[in-house]
Write an enzyme that holds these catalytic residues in place. Structure first.
Site, PDB file in Angstrom:
ATOM      1  N   LYS A   1       0.851  -1.186   0.000  1.00  0.00           N
ATOM      2  CA  LYS A   1       0.000   0.000   0.000  1.00  0.00           C
ATOM      3  C   LYS A   1       0.879   1.227   0.000  1.00  0.00           C
ATOM      4  CE  LYS A   1      -4.527   0.607   0.295  1.00  0.00           C
ATOM      5  NZ  LYS A   1      -5.522  -0.393  -0.108  1.00  0.00           N
TER       6      LYS A   1
ATOM      7  N   GLY B   1     -20.507   6.334   3.186  1.00  0.00           N
ATOM      8  CA  GLY B   1     -19.591   6.713   2.114  1.00  0.00           C
ATOM      9  C   GLY B   1     -20.339   6.790   0.797  1.00  0.00           C
TER      10      GLY B   1
HETATM   11  N1  GLU Z   1      -7.272   0.021  -3.452  1.00  0.00           N
HETATM   12  C1  GLU Z   1      -8.017  -1.153  -3.718  1.00  0.00           C
HETATM   13  C2  GLU Z   1      -8.055  -2.067  -2.499  1.00  0.00           C
HETATM   14  O1  GLU Z   1      -7.891  -1.646  -1.380  1.00  0.00           O
HETATM   15  C3  GLU Z   1      -7.543  -1.855  -4.975  1.00  0.00           C
HETATM   16  C4  GLU Z   1      -6.117  -2.242  -4.967  1.00  0.00           C
HETATM   17  C5  GLU Z   1      -5.616  -2.722  -6.306  1.00  0.00           C
HETATM   18  O2  GLU Z   1      -6.381  -2.735  -7.240  1.00  0.00           O
HETATM   19  O3  GLU Z   1      -4.453  -3.058  -6.369  1.00  0.00           O
HETATM   20  O4  GLU Z   1      -8.309  -3.219  -2.612  1.00  0.00           O
END
Ligand code: GLU
Length: 428
Positions: free
Chosen positions: A107, A219
């Site tokens: 992340k 949300g």
């Molecule tokens: N941000 C999204 C999640 O938390 C997608 C992550 C991605 O597609 O790599 O799953």
């Protein structure tokens, strides 16, 4: 307890410890999986439109890549912390594993509020983030994507910078790109649709007709908007939607007891999912406090905003009518609230499963980008349905056979698979 005092990484570690205990995991595996493999913290200098320089803080955390390259979004948030990014990276590892795609967990984040940045400043910020991390991410090592307050446009700027640095075209470096620029059809719908696919399966298990149900959402960003779309198509009624009000710096819940119309609400919403409260009142929405979404007399609750929203304080206000909670957001429920929900026998569809549609479709996007051959939208959504439904069935069967809570079942399956991959590689 005040929700601000929750540290998401401690919550993620607590959840992991529960699974590790259930699995009787050895010490080396616990030590490896309780913390990220690697993390990067950096400064991003950005030239502002008025000529001044602003230094932003950026992060990328790679929790585990035993099952494949790291995968996970990049968030823009004024209150971003390294511990939030650590928690989210760990959750990505479990999420990719639960839906059984060959990816690990990462992340990224930048401490910033895009509401206060022009398009050009946001572009420079995206390019600056990539410049700091370009050597440590890539299509075969760690693949970013959109997340809270980041969009397809941000992904394209990041891709362009990465390609400029490396001197080659690398569309598999990032997912969530615009359609026509390497993006996949269905990607923007995928997370919200995935959530409702799991709700559909849960309703099947509980023998409830979706047309006889109503729901309340927290949300109104990308996840909620598409979850509402599919839920409405299934015949469900939306009673309440809550969202953040940028002007007042507080949340409001918008309620219509006879049912909310998605198109009507979208017409009075900005690109960050902020609803115009004056127009909403003109359209006869009841304006309630931000937390009211959780107290509604509904069958389904869908938290699809941020982490730590369902706490020991407000979990006791959940109506007895609620049968299903589907976590569209990452980490919306604190462990104390989770205990209350477990004791009330509510069917919990945990984040690892409920919002895995986004990353599943990101995986499809990578496959399409790498082979430079793009699928029809129906094919993408059909494959998404198969992947989500299989993951749901695997977890719910396991939960039933071992008499486990759904979150524990998802965790045990995920942690076991990752621990096995680490052991097979000789890491533990
Ligand atoms: N941000 C999204 C999640 O938390 C997608 C992550 C991605 O597609 O790599 O799953």
């Amino acid at each position: 307890m005040n929700k601000k005092s929750y540290n998401p990484f401690e919550v993620a570690q607590k959840q992991f410890d529960r699974a590790a205990d259930l699995l009787e995991l050895d010490k080396a595996s616990r030590d490896l999986l309780r913390n990220p493999l690697r993390e990067y913290h950096f400064s991003i200098p950005v030239r502002m439109d008025d000529g001044s320089m602003n230094i932003f803080r950026g992060f990328r955390v790679q929790h585990n890549d035993a099952r494949g390259p790291g995968k996970g979004g990049v968030r823009f948030h004024p209150q971003e912390t390294i511990d939030t990014v650590r928690a989210l990276a760990m959750w990505m590892t479990w999420k990719c594993t639960v839906v059984d795609i060959p990816l690990g967990g990462s992340k990224g984040g930048i401490i910033c509020d895009p509401h206060n940045l022009s398009q050009l400043e946001q572009e420079r910020l995206c390019r600056g983030w990539v410049r700091q991390i370009a050597r440590n991410v890539g299509p075969l090592s760690d693949i970013p994507a959109p997340d809270v307050m980041t969009s397809a446009q941000h992904m394209l700027w990041m891709l362009d910078e990465y390609e400029a640095i490396h001197g080659t075209k690398n569309p598999g470096f990032i997912t969530g790109k615009p359609v026509g620029m390497g993006g996949s059809l269905g990607r923007k719908e995928a997370t919200g649709y995935g959530t409702i696919i799991t709700v559909r399966e849960a309703l099947k298990e509980l023998n409830i007709n979706p047309e006889d149900t109503c729901a309340s959402f927290q949300g109104f960003g990308n996840v909620s908007q598409f979850a509402i779309e599919l839920y409405q198509q299934m015949g469900g009624k939306i009673i309440c939607v809550s969202c953040w009000d940028q002007e007042d710096q507080t949340g409001y819940s918008y309620r219509k007891k006879d049912g909310i119309d998605l198109i009507e609400l979208l017409n009075i919403t900005d690109s960050f999912g902020g609803i115009d409260k004056t127009k909403a009142q003109e359209l006869d929405y009841e304006l309630l406090p931000g937390e009211a979404w959780i107290e509604q007399d509904v069958d389904i609750l869908i938290p699809a905003a941020l982490e730590n929203q369902i706490t020991a304080d407000n979990a006791t206000k959940i109506s007895n009518r609620v049968k299903i909670i589907a976590e569209g957001a990452n980490g919306p429920t604190t462990p104390e609230a989770d205990k209350i929900i477990r004791e009330h026998n509510i069917f919990m569809i945990p984040d690892l499963l409920a919002n895995a549609g986004g990353v599943t479709c990101s995986y499809f996007e990578q496959v399409q980008s790498n082979s430079n051959y793009f699928w029809e939208k129906d094919e993408v959504l059909g494959k998404l349905d198969v992947q989500m439904t299989s993951a749901f069935i695997a977890i719910s069967e396991f939960a039933k056979s071992k008499k486990l809570y759904m979150r524990d079942a998802a965790y045990v399956i995920a942690v076991n698979r990752v621990a096995q991959a680490c052991s097979d590689r000789g890491w533990v």
